[in-house]
Design a protein around this motif. Structure first.
Motif, PDB file in Angstrom:
ATOM      1  N   SER A 142       0.723  -1.386   0.075  1.00 33.03           N
ATOM      2  CA  SER A 142       0.080  -0.215  -0.064  1.00 33.03           C
ATOM      3  C   SER A 142       0.906   1.190  -0.121  1.00 33.03           C
ATOM      4  N   VAL A 143       0.206   2.263  -0.145  1.00 34.18           N
ATOM      5  CA  VAL A 143       0.881   3.709  -0.212  1.00 34.18           C
ATOM      6  C   VAL A 143       1.705   4.047   1.341  1.00 34.18           C
ATOM      7  N   TRP A 144       0.930   3.465   2.383  1.00 32.60           N
ATOM      8  CA  TRP A 144       1.262   3.608   3.739  1.00 32.60           C
ATOM      9  C   TRP A 144       2.728   2.633   3.732  1.00 32.60           C
ATOM     10  N   GLY A 145       2.556   1.519   3.176  1.00 34.58           N
ATOM     11  CA  GLY A 145       3.646   0.409   3.481  1.00 34.58           C
ATOM     12  C   GLY A 145       5.107   1.127   2.638  1.00 34.58           C
ATOM     13  N   VAL A 146       4.946   1.599   1.543  1.00 39.53           N
ATOM     14  CA  VAL A 146       6.060   2.544   0.997  1.00 39.53           C
ATOM     15  C   VAL A 146       6.427   3.447   1.519  1.00 39.53           C
ATOM     16  N   ALA A 147       5.429   4.514   2.005  1.00 38.26           N
ATOM     17  CA  ALA A 147       5.944   5.459   2.962  1.00 38.26           C
ATOM     18  C   ALA A 147       6.689   5.022   4.467  1.00 38.26           C
ATOM     19  N   LEU A 148       6.124   4.023   4.655  1.00 34.60           N
ATOM     20  CA  LEU A 148       6.771   3.477   6.026  1.00 34.60           C
ATOM     21  C   LEU A 148       8.353   2.957   5.731  1.00 34.60           C
ATOM     22  N   CYS A 149       8.331   2.295   4.471  1.00 36.18           N
ATOM     23  CA  CYS A 149       9.895   1.814   3.868  1.00 36.18           C
ATOM     24  C   CYS A 149      10.662   3.194   3.710  1.00 36.18           C
ATOM     25  N   ILE A 150      10.290   4.035   3.135  1.00 36.18           N
ATOM     26  CA  ILE A 150      10.969   5.382   2.710  1.00 36.18           C
ATOM     27  C   ILE A 150      11.499   6.011   4.127  1.00 36.18           C
ATOM     28  N   SER A 151      10.623   6.310   4.966  1.00 38.20           N
ATOM     29  CA  SER A 151      10.927   6.989   6.142  1.00 38.20           C
ATOM     30  C   SER A 151      11.708   6.199   6.927  1.00 38.20           C
ATOM     31  N   GLY A 152      11.772   4.818   7.197  1.00 38.09           N
ATOM     32  CA  GLY A 152      12.723   4.025   7.872  1.00 38.09           C
ATOM     33  C   GLY A 152      14.092   4.237   7.407  1.00 38.09           C
ATOM     34  N   THR A 153      14.133   3.956   5.977  1.00 34.04           N
ATOM     35  CA  THR A 153      15.299   4.158   5.321  1.00 34.04           C
ATOM     36  C   THR A 153      16.040   5.550   5.366  1.00 34.04           C
ATOM     37  N   LEU A 154      15.353   6.534   5.336  1.00 34.33           N
ATOM     38  CA  LEU A 154      15.669   7.924   5.608  1.00 34.33           C
ATOM     39  C   LEU A 154      16.340   8.304   6.893  1.00 34.33           C
ATOM     40  N   ILE A 155      15.715   7.764   7.737  1.00 30.37           N
ATOM     41  CA  ILE A 155      15.938   7.590   9.296  1.00 30.37           C
ATOM     42  C   ILE A 155      17.400   6.911   9.451  1.00 30.37           C
ATOM     43  N   ALA A 156      17.431   5.701   9.211  1.00 32.85           N
ATOM     44  CA  ALA A 156      18.500   4.831   9.334  1.00 32.85           C
ATOM     45  C   ALA A 156      19.848   5.491   8.412  1.00 32.85           C
ATOM     46  N   THR A 157      19.713   5.860   7.392  1.00 35.70           N
ATOM     47  CA  THR A 157      20.715   6.569   6.748  1.00 35.70           C
ATOM     48  C   THR A 157      21.252   7.830   7.289  1.00 35.70           C
ATOM     49  N   GLU A 158      20.453   8.722   7.362  1.00 38.65           N
ATOM     50  CA  GLU A 158      20.797   9.781   8.213  1.00 38.65           C
ATOM     51  C   GLU A 158      21.394   9.783   9.559  1.00 38.65           C
ATOM     52  N   ASN A 159      20.768   8.891  10.427  1.00 42.66           N
ATOM     53  CA  ASN A 159      21.777   8.657  11.567  1.00 42.66           C
ATOM     54  C   ASN A 159      22.723   7.961  11.527  1.00 42.66           C
ATOM     55  N   ALA A 160      23.047   6.992  10.506  1.00 44.40           N
ATOM     56  CA  ALA A 160      24.024   6.298  10.176  1.00 44.40           C
ATOM     57  C   ALA A 160      25.477   6.999  10.087  1.00 44.40           C
ATOM     58  N   ILE A 161      25.143   7.950   9.109  1.00 42.92           N
ATOM     59  CA  ILE A 161      25.956   9.119   8.741  1.00 42.92           C
ATOM     60  C   ILE A 161      26.591   9.818   9.656  1.00 42.92           C
ATOM     61  N   VAL A 162      25.556  10.194  10.897  1.00 46.13           N
ATOM     62  CA  VAL A 162      26.089  11.041  11.984  1.00 46.13           C
ATOM     63  C   VAL A 162      26.818  10.012  12.934  1.00 46.13           C
ATOM     64  N   VAL A 163      26.480   8.608  13.327  1.00 46.09           N
ATOM     65  CA  VAL A 163      27.248   7.944  13.909  1.00 46.09           C
ATOM     66  C   VAL A 163      28.555   7.686  13.420  1.00 46.09           C
ATOM     67  N   THR A 164      28.593   7.288  12.313  1.00 46.48           N
ATOM     68  CA  THR A 164      29.795   7.103  11.648  1.00 46.48           C
ATOM     69  C   THR A 164      30.829   8.245  11.570  1.00 46.48           C
TER      70      THR A 164
END
Length: 330
Positions: free
Chosen positions: A37-59
């Protein structure tokens, strides 16, 4: 965590189940994986953005030897907590739309999300505490003793968050007793009430620390003003302009902090299993969304971290040495 559904029609129209999926009786759960669903796609995109953004900071923080002040350790903890929140959202997407959902997947994603949100909120309190100490104990800030205190604080934060997050897997869940469910399945109402009550206590302590920061900053500003009876007009204007910008940034940080955490903390105390799932969705999304905003408000606003990232992206533009860290510059 999973929302409870009192109306199956809401699930069909939203395409989401709790935090993301809705609670249904075990005998009515379809065996097929629900369509994307649209919600599922938004869920995956938001989780990916959150993980990527914070991985850059931690690294960035862990890979830079010069970023070892207590505040950077706390920012790394905040980034790691938010990174886990993004991973939890991605895992929930995979379990919901790619694999067959099961009890253990609910317990895994809910436990990971509770751990990450608890560690994130406590890390925010730690950042506020560090800001307060950097102003009130400026002469000893950054010493080895301060770093040891920060390390002990981080140990307590993650130990406490891990114990809290392990609650659902250790039996504090409502999988076998649907009547005891809270607004977020599979957490029981008692468990979620204690969790949200703890969130409110941490929020109150954090706001008190920022109030203390304002008091100390005012005392410092008054002391400086009394020493400059003949301060030039342009210098006085620059000082007032700088103080105004700092106050505006503080208001922004506190507004986002309260706006993200207060709604779900109150709703978790007031709601129950029969509450409309849309309300839980509306209050839980801002809490999870704080993981997307935290790097922008805390880590990436720091000049030292920005300079390291700029050096990594454009080495030829950053040939000069990094400036001395200002603990209040976070």
């Amino acid at each position: 965590m999973f929302l409870n559904a009192s109306e199956a029609a809401w699930e069909e129209s939203s395409g989401a189940a709790s935090l993301l999926s809705l609670d249904q009786p075990e005998d009515s759960v379809p065996s097929d994986i629900p369509p994307l669903s649209v919600w599922g796609v938004a869920l995956c995109i938001s989780g990916t953005l959150i993980a990527t953004e914070n991985a850059i900071v931690v690294t960035t923080i862990l890979a830079t030897p010069s970023l070892r002040a207590p505040v950077f350790l706390l920012l790394a903890s905040l980034g790691l907590a938010d990174l886990l929140a993004g991973v939890a959202l991605i895992l929930h997407f995979l379990f919901l739309f790619c694999l067959q959902p099961s009890d253990w997947s609910e317990l895994l994603t809910s436990g990971l999300l509770v751990t990450s949100l608890s560690a994130s909120l406590c890390s925010l309190m730690g950042v506020a505490l560090d800001r307060y100490l950097s102003l009130s104990h400026a002469l000893t800030y950054g010493s080895s003793q301060s770093r040891r205190r920060a390390a002990i604080l981080l140990l307590l934060i993650w130990l406490g968050a891990s114990v809290i997050g392990a609650g659902p897997a250790m039996g504090w869940n409502c999988l076998n007793e649907p009547a005891s469910c809270s607004v977020a399945r599979p957490l029981t109402r008692t468990y979620l009430s204690l969790l949200c009550g703890g969130f409110l206590v941490v929020m109150a302590i954090t706001l008190q620390l920022y109030a203390g920061i304002c008091r100390v900053a005012r005392r410092h500003a008054h002391a400086i003003a009394t020493q400059r009876h003949f301060q030039p007009a342009h210098q006085s204007y620059a000082s007032k302009h700088s103080n105004g910008r700092g106050f505006s940034r503080l208001i922004l940080v506190l507004s986002v902090f309260v706006g993200c955490w207060m709604p779900f903390s109150i709703w978790g105390l007031l709601g129950d299993a029969s509450s409309p799932p849309l309300y839980t969705y509306a209050t839980l999304v801002p809490a999870a969304g704080s993981s997307l905003l935290n790097p922008l408000l805390y880590s990436l606003r720091n000049k030292d971290i920005r300079k390291v990232l700029l050096q990594a992206c454009c080495p030829h533009r950053c040939t000069h040495n990094m400036h001395t860290h200002n603990p209040v510059d976070v």
